[in-house]
Design a protein around this motif. Structure first.
Motif, PDB file in Angstrom:
ATOM      1  N   GLU A   1       0.819  -1.196   0.000  1.00 36.22           N
ATOM      2  CA  GLU A   1       0.000   0.000   0.000  1.00 36.22           C
ATOM      3  C   GLU A   1       0.856   1.251   0.000  1.00 36.22           C
ATOM      4  O   GLU A   1       0.550   2.229  -0.650  1.00 36.22           O
ATOM      5  CB  GLU A   1      -0.901   0.031   1.236  1.00 36.22           C
ATOM      6  CG  GLU A   1      -2.085  -0.914   1.138  1.00 36.22           C
ATOM      7  CD  GLU A   1      -2.923  -0.871   2.398  1.00 36.22           C
ATOM      8  OE1 GLU A   1      -2.712   0.031   3.218  1.00 36.22           O
ATOM      9  OE2 GLU A   1      -3.772  -1.758   2.548  1.00 36.22           O
ATOM     10  N   TYR A   2       1.933   1.220   0.712  1.00 38.07           N
ATOM     11  CA  TYR A   2       2.725   2.424   0.883  1.00 38.07           C
ATOM     12  C   TYR A   2       3.875   2.529  -0.093  1.00 38.07           C
ATOM     13  O   TYR A   2       4.528   3.540  -0.167  1.00 38.07           O
ATOM     14  CB  TYR A   2       3.284   2.487   2.304  1.00 38.07           C
ATOM     15  CG  TYR A   2       2.315   3.058   3.288  1.00 38.07           C
ATOM     16  CD1 TYR A   2       2.344   4.402   3.608  1.00 38.07           C
ATOM     17  CD2 TYR A   2       1.359   2.251   3.870  1.00 38.07           C
ATOM     18  CE1 TYR A   2       1.448   4.938   4.505  1.00 38.07           C
ATOM     19  CE2 TYR A   2       0.455   2.771   4.766  1.00 38.07           C
ATOM     20  CZ  TYR A   2       0.500   4.117   5.089  1.00 38.07           C
ATOM     21  OH  TYR A   2      -0.397   4.629   5.960  1.00 38.07           O
ATOM     22  N   GLY A   3       4.144   1.465  -0.822  1.00 37.80           N
ATOM     23  CA  GLY A   3       5.320   1.490  -1.663  1.00 37.80           C
ATOM     24  C   GLY A   3       6.431   0.749  -0.959  1.00 37.80           C
ATOM     25  O   GLY A   3       6.227   0.134   0.073  1.00 37.80           O
TER      26      GLY A   3
ATOM     27  N   ASP B   1      -5.726  10.874   1.038  1.00 42.00           N
ATOM     28  CA  ASP B   1      -5.441   9.699   0.225  1.00 42.00           C
ATOM     29  C   ASP B   1      -5.960   9.906  -1.180  1.00 42.00           C
ATOM     30  O   ASP B   1      -6.736  10.828  -1.442  1.00 42.00           O
ATOM     31  CB  ASP B   1      -6.057   8.438   0.851  1.00 42.00           C
ATOM     32  CG  ASP B   1      -7.559   8.564   0.952  1.00 42.00           C
ATOM     33  OD1 ASP B   1      -8.240   8.520  -0.089  1.00 42.00           O
ATOM     34  OD2 ASP B   1      -8.069   8.707   2.084  1.00 42.00           O
TER      35      ASP B   1
ATOM     36  N   ARG C   1       3.219   7.811  -2.569  1.00 44.96           N
ATOM     37  CA  ARG C   1       2.986   6.677  -1.675  1.00 44.96           C
ATOM     38  C   ARG C   1       1.874   7.010  -0.702  1.00 44.96           C
ATOM     39  O   ARG C   1       2.047   7.771   0.230  1.00 44.96           O
ATOM     40  CB  ARG C   1       4.260   6.360  -0.886  1.00 44.96           C
ATOM     41  CG  ARG C   1       5.435   5.996  -1.773  1.00 44.96           C
ATOM     42  CD  ARG C   1       6.713   6.283  -1.065  1.00 44.96           C
ATOM     43  NE  ARG C   1       7.867   6.000  -1.904  1.00 44.96           N
ATOM     44  CZ  ARG C   1       8.488   4.830  -1.921  1.00 44.96           C
ATOM     45  NH1 ARG C   1       8.056   3.849  -1.140  1.00 44.96           N
ATOM     46  NH2 ARG C   1       9.513   4.637  -2.706  1.00 44.96           N
TER      47      ARG C   1
ATOM     48  N   ASP D   1      -2.776   4.958  -4.587  1.00 45.04           N
ATOM     49  CA  ASP D   1      -1.515   5.695  -4.601  1.00 45.04           C
ATOM     50  C   ASP D   1      -1.526   6.804  -5.638  1.00 45.04           C
ATOM     51  O   ASP D   1      -2.480   6.972  -6.400  1.00 45.04           O
ATOM     52  CB  ASP D   1      -0.328   4.738  -4.809  1.00 45.04           C
ATOM     53  CG  ASP D   1      -0.377   4.066  -6.169  1.00 45.04           C
ATOM     54  OD1 ASP D   1      -0.892   4.671  -7.117  1.00 45.04           O
ATOM     55  OD2 ASP D   1       0.102   2.926  -6.270  1.00 45.04           O
TER      56      ASP D   1
ATOM     57  N   TYR E   1       8.271   4.634  -8.459  1.00 42.56           N
ATOM     58  CA  TYR E   1       6.898   5.070  -8.631  1.00 42.56           C
ATOM     59  C   TYR E   1       6.811   6.433  -9.315  1.00 42.56           C
ATOM     60  O   TYR E   1       5.841   6.737  -9.982  1.00 42.56           O
ATOM     61  CB  TYR E   1       6.200   5.143  -7.272  1.00 42.56           C
ATOM     62  CG  TYR E   1       5.571   3.847  -6.862  1.00 42.56           C
ATOM     63  CD1 TYR E   1       5.997   2.655  -7.447  1.00 42.56           C
ATOM     64  CD2 TYR E   1       4.552   3.794  -5.922  1.00 42.56           C
ATOM     65  CE1 TYR E   1       5.420   1.463  -7.084  1.00 42.56           C
ATOM     66  CE2 TYR E   1       3.975   2.603  -5.558  1.00 42.56           C
ATOM     67  CZ  TYR E   1       4.401   1.434  -6.135  1.00 42.56           C
ATOM     68  OH  TYR E   1       3.815   0.261  -5.784  1.00 42.56           O
TER      69      TYR E   1
END
Lengths: 220, 220
Positions: free
Chosen positions: A138-140, B36, B57, B62, B91
């Motif tokens: 989820e967070y990377g 988010d 992130r 994301d 990312y």
DNA sequence: GATCGTCTCCCCCGGCCGGGGGAGGCCCGT
DNA sequence: ACGGGCCTCCCCCGGCCGGGGGAGACGATC
């Protein structure tokens, strides 16, 4: 005999939750609770739990200091399972370096919490609990490196196991590793299982990831 | 008229910092915040900001997915400024490919942050600030194994396949990848098979090894 | 001698994995 | 309008994988 657990967290709600989850298991018994790190040492001496589920962020004495204090002052110290809210918690890695045996996310599912307690009680270290993997997704990719190194250090692989892990990290199957080492495939499976258990990996892919992240094998 | 900005970051502290820096400018106005990616689209529709400062992130959705979603579903979409902590963030490139207009390091000085916002608002793109150019150069040489790199280049993975490979390289199973991407496991299996075929890998472990060796994912 | 750790091998078994083949919907470029 | 990627989902199926449990052999250490 059951696994005995001491809960250390400043939030009563969290303690109650952990107690409920763990007490539901016939082989796990919660023998005590503490609200801050300062109360841990006398309780550990008195209750001699197998596992201490320890929050990192606490008033008076945080989980890192408490972990160091317990390991330094208690004979045959309990296993320390660090409990945290965030997977990318700097304090968690500090705690692992301080000698904690694994970590656990508060948002983990009950089955995972129980699994983690049993694993550390058996002396395994926990690098890839499912909950952490999921959160890391989820967070990377922020969760890995330092914990990977710590887990690899703590893994204490035997020579043979390290050899098998190196071959796994080159993409060899169990059959191929067996041929290379001139042993049976069942033997290789034993070593692979040992590696997975020691690294807290679920499958060979995670073990190879841990090998790269920890520097056990280097790219290039 | 001032440049209007929407802040999207899961850390309240970061939002507060960005707001303080940007609000100090007479020609920049922060019109909203989100914690988010999932909250972004309605806010963009409602507030119609000129620029969205988007963390990569984040939980739930994301920055990459949120960027795609905004560009796909909003008419006259705002400029997307991707905000990240790490320079070598895989990312970020993903987000840029998804249509972001520029990116920004959290550790940048206030003047640079303001500058970046003004530039993207004017329609300029900020794809290669010095720090990233330097990193791209490092990737060019240090990215290990030349054969692996060549194989990865030849592979010509689609966006989706690359996404799946990244998740594989984090140790996720097909089921977990499916949950994360919100698709069926059969779909994931299709992507995984495509990745294996394109990379010439026999199984997911070899694919992950190729990902590390080629620099597609980096340890640490 | 007894115990411990390591390496070796065995059986059973459930499950995830990966191959093969097919198919519908979508957007894009011709 | 017709193809061609791409993403999505489906079926069947063989096989490798990993868990659980057990066991014999060897050397080291106490």
């Amino acid at each position: 005999m059951p696994v005995t657990v001491l809960l250390v967290d400043d939030e009563p709600l969290v303690r109650a939750g952990l107690r409920a989850v763990l007490e539901a298991q016939p082989d796990i018994e919660v023998v005590g609770e503490a609200a801050d790190g300062a109360a841990v040492i006398p309780l550990v001496r008195q209750l001699r739990p197998d596992v201490v589920a320890m929050d990192v962020r606490m008033p008076l004495l945080d989980g890192i200091e408490a972990t160091r204090a317990v390991l330094r002052t208690v004979d045959a110290p309990p296993k320390i399972l660090v409990v945290t809210t965030f997977e990318n918690d700097e304090y968690v890695y500090e705690a692992l370096r301080a000698g904690a045996d694994g970590f656990l996310l508060k948002r983990a599912r009950p089955a995972e919490i129980v699994h983690a307690v049993r694993l550390v009680a058996e002396g395994e270290s926990l690098l890839f609990p499912a909950s952490v993997r999921q959160l890391a997704a989820e967070y990377g990719r922020s969760g890995g490196n330092r914990a990977a190194r710590a887990a690899m250090d703590r893994a204490r692989l035997t020579e043979r196991e390290a050899e098998v892990l190196r071959l796994m990290a080159r993409g060899l199957s169990n059959t191929e590793i067996a041929a290379r080492l001139v042993v049976g495939t069942e033997t290789v499976k034993s070593h692979v299982s040992a590696v997975l258990a020691k690294l807290g990996a679920r499958d060979r892919t995670q073990a190879v990831i841990a090998a790269y992240e920890s520097g056990f094998v280097a790219p290039g």
